[in-house]
Design an enzyme around this catalytic site. Structure first.
Site, short mmCIF file in Angstrom:
data_model
loop_
_atom_site.label_atom_id
_atom_site.label_comp_id
_atom_site.label_asym_id
_atom_site.label_seq_id
_atom_site.Cartn_x
_atom_site.Cartn_y
_atom_site.Cartn_z
N ASN A 170 48.93 -9.56 50.86
CA ASN A 170 49.41 -9.10 49.56
C ASN A 170 50.89 -8.75 49.66
O ASN A 170 51.34 -8.24 50.67
CB ASN A 170 48.65 -7.86 49.08
CG ASN A 170 48.99 -7.55 47.63
OD1 ASN A 170 48.59 -8.27 46.73
ND2 ASN A 170 49.79 -6.52 47.41
N TRP A 188 52.61 3.07 46.44
CA TRP A 188 51.71 2.13 45.78
C TRP A 188 50.76 2.91 44.90
O TRP A 188 50.05 3.80 45.33
CB TRP A 188 51.00 1.21 46.77
CG TRP A 188 50.51 1.77 48.05
CD1 TRP A 188 49.88 2.96 48.27
CD2 TRP A 188 50.60 1.12 49.33
NE1 TRP A 188 49.56 3.09 49.58
CE2 TRP A 188 49.99 1.98 50.27
CE3 TRP A 188 51.13 -0.11 49.78
CZ2 TRP A 188 49.90 1.66 51.62
CZ3 TRP A 188 51.03 -0.41 51.11
CH2 TRP A 188 50.43 0.45 52.02
N ASP A 280 62.15 7.39 36.56
CA ASP A 280 61.31 6.19 36.57
C ASP A 280 61.58 5.24 35.42
O ASP A 280 62.35 5.55 34.51
CB ASP A 280 59.83 6.62 36.58
CG ASP A 280 59.06 5.91 37.67
OD1 ASP A 280 59.20 4.68 37.77
OD2 ASP A 280 58.32 6.58 38.42
C1 LIG Z 1 61.76 -2.63 40.19
C2 LIG Z 1 60.29 -2.41 40.27
C3 LIG Z 1 59.80 -1.29 40.89
C4 LIG Z 1 58.44 -1.05 41.00
N1 LIG Z 1 58.00 0.07 41.63
C5 LIG Z 1 56.67 0.26 41.79
C6 LIG Z 1 56.20 1.36 42.54
O1 LIG Z 1 56.96 2.17 43.04
N2 LIG Z 1 54.85 1.50 42.70
C7 LIG Z 1 53.96 0.60 42.16
O2 LIG Z 1 52.77 0.76 42.35
N3 LIG Z 1 54.40 -0.44 41.42
C8 LIG Z 1 55.73 -0.64 41.25
N4 LIG Z 1 56.18 -1.72 40.54
C9 LIG Z 1 55.21 -2.64 39.91
C10 LIG Z 1 54.56 -3.52 40.95
O3 LIG Z 1 55.51 -4.16 41.74
C11 LIG Z 1 53.67 -4.56 40.30
O4 LIG Z 1 52.62 -3.89 39.64
C12 LIG Z 1 53.09 -5.58 41.28
O5 LIG Z 1 52.20 -6.41 40.60
C13 LIG Z 1 52.37 -4.89 42.41
O6 LIG Z 1 51.83 -5.85 43.29
P1 LIG Z 1 50.27 -5.95 43.46
O7 LIG Z 1 49.74 -6.47 42.14
O8 LIG Z 1 50.08 -6.92 44.57
O9 LIG Z 1 49.79 -4.58 43.77
C14 LIG Z 1 57.54 -1.96 40.44
C15 LIG Z 1 58.02 -3.11 39.81
C16 LIG Z 1 59.38 -3.35 39.72
C17 LIG Z 1 59.88 -4.58 39.05
MN LIG Z 2 48.78 -8.64 44.64
#
Ligand SMILES: Cc1cc2nc3c(=O)[nH]c(=O)nc-3n(C[C@H](O)[C@H](O)[C@H](O)COP(=O)(O)O)c2cc1C
Ligand SMILES: [Mn+2]
Length: 502
Positions: A170, A188, A280
């Site tokens: 992932n 996360w 945020d």
């Molecule tokens: C700039 C930016 C910062 C982000 N920061 C976070 C974060 O700190 N924690 C989080 O859970 N998702 C964060 N996200 C959203 C996740 O990257 C997004 O939900 C992504 O799909 C997570 O990957 P996953 O689906 O494999 O868990 C952020 C997205 C962006 C564009």
């Molecule tokens: Mn994913």
């Protein structure tokens, strides 16, 4: 051409396109870069490469995705919808008919086969290897973004983990609060795949973090893919070229060969820390909350590595365009399950999960409500707080038109659906964290089938008169600014309206 192969190639392209400014003046990564960037993003200005960041010898790149044009350049595509159609071509593949069709089908299948990451022996991301005590986050120009932030945060990381049960990789973008030279928090959130990998792992989970990727791979770390799909696969597919990986130095994992910087390390199951406050993307500070601690075991990097950053805050910010890319790219996949959806829009000001406007091909009573429930059951869209459903002929991206339809077509006593469900981790509005109210507004036309009175016809000028006025326009001598919003609200196309009025 294809999308840029790595961050340097991307920077060169941005520069060629007049989309990047290098800043030689010394700037402070504490707050100053945020303010410079905020003004630049809000003026739709260029990507910024700060070459002289106080306290670090590494340049800092920010605002690489800050406009729609740059987001399209990132994919080397004329529009985000054209990126989406590449995906829908594959998703909507039919059994081929005839030879030409078969060859085309094979090409599409090959594009999937070629998407798989490829292991290579050496990578630029390991030109410099710093292990154990030699590895320190202090060398990086990590930003403290907003005045009340708890510490500096790594804001643009691609965090790599594996599911211990299936081995599936992932990649997710989760910010990392600096706790010291060799420790950060790992933010996360509760609905995210990286966290699920961590929860499923006994004892200790190995984690690698890539910083400074090619733009497509960097984007995919933010893409809401189903958990069992490796984000590097999507990156390979969208790039038209596999993501190249090399073996990490201190963890049993593979990491992108083209990255500027790699952080290797691990997280112990039971070790938590206070993470936040952090300014945020909700436009508010997220208060401190417990998150796991990431321990650094190595930093590998390119010589003169460039550090990528992003600042979130009150919208619009740079992340708006990453979100718009997801909105467009995922439309074909959404249509696979809910084919009556014509289009949707997640307003930037609604921070994406607060509002979804969706147009549908309405075919039966309660269809709007069916689609609301479908969205509330669909991946990360399930966190959507409010949904507005309009008919297929309404332009969901034209908020004025949507407001017109809501005002004209909604009886609040009949057309508003209030329900409850999961909400975004960061949403501070609900009384309880993670769970609360949802609202669906049905702004479609109704009809006797749905127990209403006859729906009145929309006003429409006759085509003959329109043609006449078109023809004679010059003659009248009326100067008009055609870009003014007048007359923007479009007419319904008719067939469904007639159906509903039966
Ligand atoms: C700039 C930016 C910062 C982000 N920061 C976070 C974060 O700190 N924690 C989080 O859970 N998702 C964060 N996200 C959203 C996740 O990257 C997004 O939900 C992504 O799909 C997570 O990957 P996953 O689906 O494999 O868990 C952020 C997205 C962006 C564009
Ligand atoms: Mn994913």
């Amino acid at each position: 051409m294809a999308p840029a192969g790595d961050l340097r190639d991307w920077i060169a392209r941005l520069e060629r396109e007049g989309e990047l400014v290098r800043i030689g003046a010394e700037v402070d990564p504490e707050l100053e870069i945020t303010e410079i960037n905020d003004r630049t993003v809000k003026a739709r200005g260029p990507a910024l490469l700060f070459e002289n960041v106080k306290g670090s010898s590494h340049p800092l790149l920010i605002n690489q995705f800050g406009t729609e044009r740059r987001m399209c350049l990132a994919f080397d595509a004329p529009s985000l919808d054209s990126v989406a159609s590449k995906l829908s071509d594959v998703l909507e593949m039919q059994p081929p008919q005839g030879l030409v069709d078969k060859v085309r089908g094979l090409q599409k299948l090959k594009s999937i086969a070629d998407s798989r990451p490829k292991t290579v022996r050496r990578g630029a991301s390991q030109e410099v290897v710093l292990e154990r005590d030699d590895a320190s986050l202090d060398v990086l120009p990590i930003q403290k973004c907003w005045p009340d932030d708890a510490a500096p945060f790594i804001t643009f990381p691609a965090v790599i983990t594996h599911d211990p049960r299936t081995g599936t990789r992932n990649v997710g973008m989760y910010r990392m609060q600096k706790l010291g030279p060799r420790a950060t928090a790992m933010h996360w959130q509760i609905h995210k795949d990286g966290r699920a990998d961590y929860l499923a792992t006994e004892g200790k989970i190995e984690v690698a973090v890539a910083l400074g990727l090619d733009p497509v791979t960097a984007y995919t770390a933010s893409a809401p893919l189903p958990k069992h799909i490796d984000e590097f696969m999507l990156a390979g597919f969208l790039r038209g070229e596999p993501v190249e990986l090399v073996r990490a130095k201190t963890v049993d994992m593979e990491v992108p060969a083209n990255a500027e910087i790699i952080l290797e390390g691990y997280i112990n199951k039971d070790e938590l820390t206070d993470e936040g406050p952090f300014g945020d993307h909700t436009g508010y500070y997220t208060p401190a909350e417990s998150f796991p601690v990431f321990h650094l075991t190595a930093i590998t990097m390119r010589r003169d590595a460039i550090y990528p950053s992003i600042v979130v805050g009150k919208p619009p910010q740079e992340d708006a365009w990453l979100g718009k890319a997801t909105e467009r790219i995922f439309l074909p996949a959404i249509r696979m399950t809910v084919p009556e959806i014509v289009d949707y829009d997640l307003p930037i000001a609604g921070a994406f999960h607060n509002c979804c406007i969706v147009s549908i091909r309405k075919a039966f009573p309660g269809h709007a409500q069916k689609v609301m429930h479908a969205i509330w059951g669909l991946g990360m869209l399930s966190l959507t707080k409010s949904i507005v459903v309009v008919d297929e002929w309404v332009n969901v991206h034209d908020y004025e038109e949507v407001m017109f339809r809501v005002g004209a077509n909604v009886d609040p006593a009949r057309d508003v659906l209030l329900t409850e469900g999961p909400l975004d981790h960061l949403d501070h509005a609900p009384t309880r964290q993670f769970y609360g109210g949802k609202i669906g507004i049905d702004a479609t036309h109704k009809g006797p089938q749905e127990g209403t009175r006859e729906w009145p016809p929309e006003i429409e000028m006759s085509p003959e008169v329109k043609e006449l006025v078109d023809r004679r326009w010059e003659e009248y001598g009326i100067p008009l600014d055609s870009s003014a919003g007048n007359g923007r609200i479009r007419q319904s196309s008719g067939p469904l309206r007639r159906l509903l009025r039966r």
